[in-house]
Design an enzyme around this catalytic site. Structure first.
Site, mmCIF file in Angstrom:
data_model
loop_
_atom_site.group_PDB
_atom_site.id
_atom_site.type_symbol
_atom_site.label_atom_id
_atom_site.label_comp_id
_atom_site.label_asym_id
_atom_site.label_seq_id
_atom_site.Cartn_x
_atom_site.Cartn_y
_atom_site.Cartn_z
ATOM 1 N N SER A 140 0.860 -1.196 0.000
ATOM 2 C CA SER A 140 0.000 0.000 0.000
ATOM 3 C C SER A 140 0.891 1.239 0.000
ATOM 4 O O SER A 140 2.026 1.187 0.514
ATOM 5 C CB SER A 140 -0.867 0.011 1.266
ATOM 6 O OG SER A 140 -1.493 1.271 1.430
ATOM 7 N N TYR A 153 -1.658 -1.228 10.312
ATOM 8 C CA TYR A 153 -1.735 -1.385 8.850
ATOM 9 C C TYR A 153 -0.429 -0.895 8.207
ATOM 10 O O TYR A 153 0.171 -1.587 7.372
ATOM 11 C CB TYR A 153 -2.926 -0.596 8.312
ATOM 12 C CG TYR A 153 -3.191 -0.785 6.828
ATOM 13 C CD1 TYR A 153 -4.147 -1.697 6.391
ATOM 14 C CD2 TYR A 153 -2.493 -0.056 5.864
ATOM 15 C CE1 TYR A 153 -4.406 -1.868 5.037
ATOM 16 C CE2 TYR A 153 -2.739 -0.232 4.506
ATOM 17 C CZ TYR A 153 -3.700 -1.131 4.096
ATOM 18 O OH TYR A 153 -3.942 -1.308 2.751
#
Ligand code: NAD
Length: 252
Positions: A140, A153
């Site tokens: 990401s 995350y």
């Protein structure tokens, strides 16, 4: 020789679009997901002779071992051309640091980073049979930059990028390993039927992307296809974000 791909988290979103993309190119596709309803839909959509669906929590060692034993039986003597470690908890928000429990932190780390380690390890004998095999880890842009309260995350994706270059130098030349760092990818219309939703984006949402729009799961599937053919690219982070992370922002 048939080309073959394993996609984790292939029941919804980017993984689902990737499974359909490669199936459309004539590949044999194995989809792993923890969501049985989503898997059932995938096996309804894709013809059984070129598709295998396996229920598996890819953060759990015993389940990953069982899943790859099934995939190995399904492949027979065929090699595995590509493994896509895509599964992950898509929602990055975990709340204030003081309230983040170790178990919750671990869920993000397991679903993304630990899963990529486990799946790549179990896939390795199958990948080594192929000429020009590759692993693609779906990271990401949050491994490069953060919003507040996304600790687990961001750490999971940063760890995944480090795992990518460590695997690339260890498994080459037989297996290339790269990360794709998607930015904002709208997955509403790629969910299972019960959770499908129409994307709603404002002009501002579009304008913050130099490419003029929010990303689509197909954009990531296309980048995976490009990486499969990019024989001199390994250990890299490929950003697929419509230019969002290179745009300078001034606070007025
Ligand atoms: P999604 O929620 O639409 O799909 C994720 C799929 O993974 C689901 O089918 C889910 O059941 C499955 N899954 C989750 N945990 C699992 C586990 N432990 N074992 C097996 N399957 C599991 O998510 P998405 O938006 O398509 O995201 C896919 C990947 O892309 C994730 O790794 C996410 O972090 C990454 N990503 C997404 C975006 C985005 O904007 N959508 C941006 C950057 C990165």
């Amino acid at each position: 020789m048939d080309r073959t791909i394993v996609i984790t988290g292939g029941g919804a979103g980017i993984g689902r679009a990737t499974a359909l993309h490669f199936h459309g190119l004539g590949w044999r596709v194995a989809v792993l997901d923890v969501d049985r309803d989503a898997l059932e839909e995938m096996s309804d959509i894709l013809p059984a002779e070129r598709c295998l669906t396996v229920a598996c929590d890819v953060g759990r060692e015993s389940q990953v071992k069982r899943a790859f034993a099934r995939i190995s039986g399904w492949l027979g003597d065929m090699p595995l051309t590509c493994l896509v470690n895509n599964a992950g908890i898509a929602d990055p928000y975990c709340g204030p640091l003081e309230k983040l429990e170790l178990d919750d932190w671990q869920r993000w780390i397991d679903a993304s980073m630990t899963a990529a380690f486990l799946c790549t390890r179990e896939a390795l004998p199958l990948l080594r049979r192929a000429e020009g095999a590759c692993v693609v880890n779906i990271s990401s842009t949050r491994s490069l930059m953060s919003e507040p309260e996304t600790f687990a995350y961001a750490a999971a994706k940063g760890g995944l990028d480090a795992l990518t270059h460590a695997l690339a130098v260890s498994l080459g030349p037989a297996v290339r390993v790269n990360s794709i760092l998607p930015g904002w990818i709208e997955t509403g219309s790629w969910q299972k039927a019960a959770e499908r939703r129409e994307p709603r984006q404002s002009a501002a949402d579009r304008q913050q992307h130099p490419a003029g729009r929010v990303g689509r799961p197909e954009d990531v599937a296309g980048a995976i296809e490009w990486l499969v053919g990019a024989g001199f690219v390994t250990g890299q982070r490929i950003v697929v974000d419509g230019g969002m992370t290179v745009r300078m922002i001034y606070v007025e």
